[in-house]
Every structure is written in C-alpha cells, then in structure tokens.
Design a protein around this motif. Structure first.
Motif, short mmCIF file in Angstrom:
data_model
loop_
_atom_site.label_atom_id
_atom_site.label_comp_id
_atom_site.label_asym_id
_atom_site.label_seq_id
_atom_site.Cartn_x
_atom_site.Cartn_y
_atom_site.Cartn_z
N ALA A 7 46.27 43.35 53.19
CA ALA A 7 47.67 43.47 52.76
C ALA A 7 48.35 42.10 52.68
CB ALA A 7 48.43 44.37 53.73
N VAL A 8 48.10 41.25 53.69
CA VAL A 8 48.69 39.90 53.68
C VAL A 8 48.16 39.08 52.51
CG1 VAL A 8 48.82 37.72 54.95
CG2 VAL A 8 49.11 39.89 56.17
N LEU A 9 46.85 39.14 52.28
CA LEU A 9 46.25 38.40 51.17
C LEU A 9 46.76 38.91 49.83
CD1 LEU A 9 42.60 38.13 52.52
CD2 LEU A 9 44.22 36.25 52.26
N SER A 10 46.93 40.23 49.71
CA SER A 10 47.45 40.79 48.46
C SER A 10 48.87 40.31 48.19
CB SER A 10 47.41 42.32 48.51
OG SER A 10 46.08 42.79 48.63
N ALA A 11 49.68 40.22 49.25
CA ALA A 11 51.04 39.72 49.09
C ALA A 11 51.04 38.27 48.62
CB ALA A 11 51.80 39.85 50.42
N ILE A 12 50.13 37.47 49.17
CA ILE A 12 50.03 36.07 48.74
C ILE A 12 49.57 36.00 47.28
CG2 ILE A 12 48.83 33.88 49.13
CD1 ILE A 12 48.67 34.62 52.08
N GLY A 13 48.62 36.87 46.91
CA GLY A 13 48.14 36.91 45.53
C GLY A 13 49.25 37.26 44.55
N LEU A 14 50.08 38.23 44.91
CA LEU A 14 51.22 38.59 44.06
C LEU A 14 52.22 37.44 43.94
CD1 LEU A 14 51.84 42.27 45.23
CD2 LEU A 14 50.91 41.52 43.02
N LEU A 15 52.44 36.74 45.06
CA LEU A 15 53.35 35.59 45.03
C LEU A 15 52.85 34.51 44.08
CD1 LEU A 15 55.80 34.03 46.10
CD2 LEU A 15 54.35 33.24 48.00
N LEU A 16 51.55 34.22 44.14
CA LEU A 16 50.98 33.22 43.24
C LEU A 16 51.02 33.71 41.79
CD1 LEU A 16 47.98 31.92 45.37
CD2 LEU A 16 50.12 30.74 44.85
N GLY A 17 50.92 35.03 41.62
CA GLY A 17 51.08 35.56 40.27
C GLY A 17 52.46 35.30 39.72
N VAL A 18 53.46 35.38 40.58
CA VAL A 18 54.83 35.08 40.16
C VAL A 18 55.00 33.59 39.86
CG1 VAL A 18 57.25 35.04 40.89
CG2 VAL A 18 55.81 37.03 41.41
N PRO A 76 49.83 40.93 33.07
CA PRO A 76 48.87 41.79 33.76
C PRO A 76 47.60 41.04 34.15
CG PRO A 76 49.76 42.91 31.84
CD PRO A 76 50.20 41.48 31.74
N LEU A 77 47.10 40.19 33.24
CA LEU A 77 45.89 39.43 33.52
C LEU A 77 46.14 38.41 34.63
CD1 LEU A 77 42.95 38.83 32.80
CD2 LEU A 77 43.78 37.25 31.04
N LYS A 78 47.32 37.80 34.59
CA LYS A 78 47.64 36.78 35.60
C LYS A 78 47.67 37.38 37.00
CE LYS A 78 51.87 35.37 35.72
NZ LYS A 78 53.17 34.71 35.42
N TYR A 137 44.15 38.41 38.09
CA TYR A 137 43.34 37.23 38.43
C TYR A 137 43.68 36.71 39.83
CZ TYR A 137 41.84 32.36 38.49
OH TYR A 137 41.29 31.16 38.85
N TRP A 138 44.98 36.51 40.10
CA TRP A 138 45.36 35.94 41.40
C TRP A 138 45.10 36.91 42.54
CZ3 TRP A 138 45.49 31.17 42.40
CH2 TRP A 138 45.89 30.23 41.45
N LEU A 139 45.30 38.19 42.30
CA LEU A 139 44.96 39.16 43.34
C LEU A 139 43.48 39.13 43.66
CD1 LEU A 139 47.13 42.29 42.42
CD2 LEU A 139 47.18 41.01 44.57
N THR A 140 42.66 39.02 42.63
CA THR A 140 41.20 39.01 42.84
C THR A 140 40.75 37.77 43.59
OG1 THR A 140 40.85 40.29 40.80
CG2 THR A 140 38.96 39.09 41.69
N VAL A 141 41.18 36.59 43.14
CA VAL A 141 40.67 35.37 43.77
C VAL A 141 41.24 35.17 45.18
CG1 VAL A 141 40.24 34.22 41.56
CG2 VAL A 141 42.46 33.93 42.68
N ILE A 142 42.50 35.56 45.40
CA ILE A 142 43.08 35.39 46.74
C ILE A 142 42.51 36.42 47.70
CG2 ILE A 142 45.20 35.48 48.08
CD1 ILE A 142 44.85 32.97 46.40
N LEU A 143 42.37 37.65 47.25
CA LEU A 143 41.82 38.68 48.13
C LEU A 143 40.36 38.39 48.46
CD1 LEU A 143 42.45 41.30 49.61
CD2 LEU A 143 41.81 42.56 47.56
N GLY A 144 39.57 38.10 47.41
CA GLY A 144 38.15 37.82 47.64
C GLY A 144 37.93 36.52 48.40
N GLY A 145 38.60 35.46 47.96
CA GLY A 145 38.44 34.17 48.64
C GLY A 145 39.01 34.20 50.05
N GLY A 146 40.13 34.88 50.23
CA GLY A 146 40.72 34.97 51.56
C GLY A 146 39.83 35.71 52.54
N LEU A 147 39.18 36.77 52.08
CA LEU A 147 38.27 37.51 52.96
C LEU A 147 37.05 36.67 53.33
CD1 LEU A 147 38.47 41.11 51.45
CD2 LEU A 147 39.50 40.26 53.57
#
Length: 265
Positions: A28-39, A51-53, A56-66
């Motif tokens: 949840a924390v990583l997803s919030a960061i991903g959404l922020l970077l999307g903004v 939508p693509l942006k 993309y940021w949700l995927t790389v932040i969630l995957g990379g963060g984990l």
C-alpha cells in the motif's frame, strides 16, 4: 503431544498472518508512492499518456520497492543505526531494480534493452530507492523502549534504601522513599509519609544510595526511580514530577541519565 502440535500450528498461523499484513502495508505504501510519481512525472515521463504513466510508475515502484524490502529483511536487520541500513540497502538494491525497470520499460514503452540504458538508469533508480527505503524504515520503526540503565547493568538493592531510611523517625522509616533534597548541612527527605529533615551531607547520602534504584538529577537532588511520574524538558531546563506531588529540578549535567532511562526523548 496434540496440545503442543496445536500450539505450534497456532504460532505458525500468527506468523503467517503477521507476514501477510506486513506485505499488504508495504504494498500500500509503495503504491501510494507510485501514484505520487505518476502525478509528478519525473525523468521525462510527464509526456506519457496518463493511464500509461500511472501504470508504469505503479509497476516499477511496487516491483522495485518489494525487491528493496526483501533485501532489507534479508540483510538490513543486521545493520544499525537505521540511516546506515537505509543507505546500504539502497545501494545494494539499485542494480537489480535498474534491470527490473529496464525490462518493464521495454515491455510497456517499447524501449530497447541495452547496457547503456542500464548504466543511465543506475543513478535515477538510486535517487528514488533511497527515499523509498527511508519511508519503509520509518513505517516499521519500533517504538522506543524505556530502559532503566541501572536495572540492566546492576540490580538495585532494596537494603540500600532501607539502610538510609533507618535514619528517619519511626513513622517514615518504613515509608516509600521518594527523593532526597540537600539544604546546606541538612537533607530534606521526601517519603510517602511526608518530609523530614536530617543532619547528613548530600555526598554521604549519595554514597549510601549508590546501589538503590534512583538517579541524581541535580547537584542537590536525588530521586527514586519508581517515584517518577513524568519528566519534561523546556528551554534548557527540566523537571521531574514525582509521587506525592513532589517536583525535582533536572539539570543539563544529569539529564543524560534520565534520557538513557527513556524519560527524555
């Protein structure tokens, strides 16, 4: 045997539930960061379709963060303090996360996978990984544990207080000791049964109470540890609120003792 097996299964189930809860919070924390970077759209991503942006940021932040969280769980707990663990884990996770980002960019954006792109990503990934791991460390930082240093290093002796209290009148000899306050060649002894003046040097009183559970908090005050109700520090001065409404001053010289015991932040 069945009872032991049942208890073991219950403990294992609790561990599994705690692990799942921890994973969901991290995600949840990583997803919030991903959404922020999307903004924010850093590193040129602001030109991407919305939508693509965000995807993309949700995927790389969630995957990379984990990846970073897993590395932190495996290696980081051996490192202290927290800031050192954050830096080391951020450095170690950067190559693997950079490769993950490179592959994600190829699959989602059609970018070419090559060594030059990987090298270019290293710095960008580290710049983002460092604050992400800092946030992770803050989220899971444990509460401060109040440690009474004298209790851990050297157990207090009740006899030390009892020997000192024998100097008092019969009414207060068995009462709870709260504090000792120096007044010239006299001592004002605060107990749960009231105050009493005795003739004794403060230095001699400190020597008698050296093995008791308490602290010298001022050049003219000694307080019993179990009598402390609250300690506060304001504008370079401190005070300890004790049982029976007694208030003792806390000087800069002796404040570290109370800080080590967890009374001062």
């Amino acid at each position: 045997m069945r009872e032991r097996g049942g208890m073991g299964a219950e403990v294992e189930n609790r561990r599994t539930a705690a692990g799942a809860r921890r994973f969901l919070i991290d995600a949840a924390v990583l997803s919030a960061i991903g959404l922020l970077l999307g903004v924010l759209g850093p590193f040129g991503s602001e030109t991407m379709p919305a939508p693509l942006k965000y995807a993309y940021w949700l995927t790389v932040i969630l995957g990379g963060g984990l990846i970073g969280v897993g590395l932190d769980e495996a290696l980081g707990r051996r490192l202290s303090p927290t800031w050192r663990r954050v830096i080391v884990v951020s450095v170690l996770m950067t190559p693997a996360v950079s490769l993950f980002v490179l592959v994600t960019a190829h699959l989602m954006l059609g970018q070419f996978v090559n060594f030059r792109g990987f090298v270019r990503l290293i710095w960008q990934v580290f710049v983002i990984s460092l604050p992400i791991m800092a946030v992770h460390a803050l989220v899971w930082r444990g509460p401060q544990v109040r440690v009474e240093t004298r209790t851990v290093i050297e157990p207090p002796l009740p006899e030390a207080e009892a020997a000192f209290l024998r100097r008092l009148s019969a009414r207060r000899r068995t009462a709870r000791l709260i504090a000792v306050e120096a007044h010239d060649h006299y001592l004002r002894v605060h107990t749960e049964a009231g105050e009493e003046l005795i003739t004794l040097r403060f230095s001699d009183a400190l020597a008698e109470l050296a093995r008791a559970h308490g602290y010298q908090v001022h050049r003219s005050w000694w307080i019993a540890a179990d009598a402390i109700e609250a300690v506060r520090w304001r504008r370079g001065q401190g005070e300890a609120r004790l049982a029976n409404g007694v208030t003792a001053p806390v000087s800069r010289t002796y404040a570290p003792l109370l800080k080590a015991a967890g009374w001062l932040a």
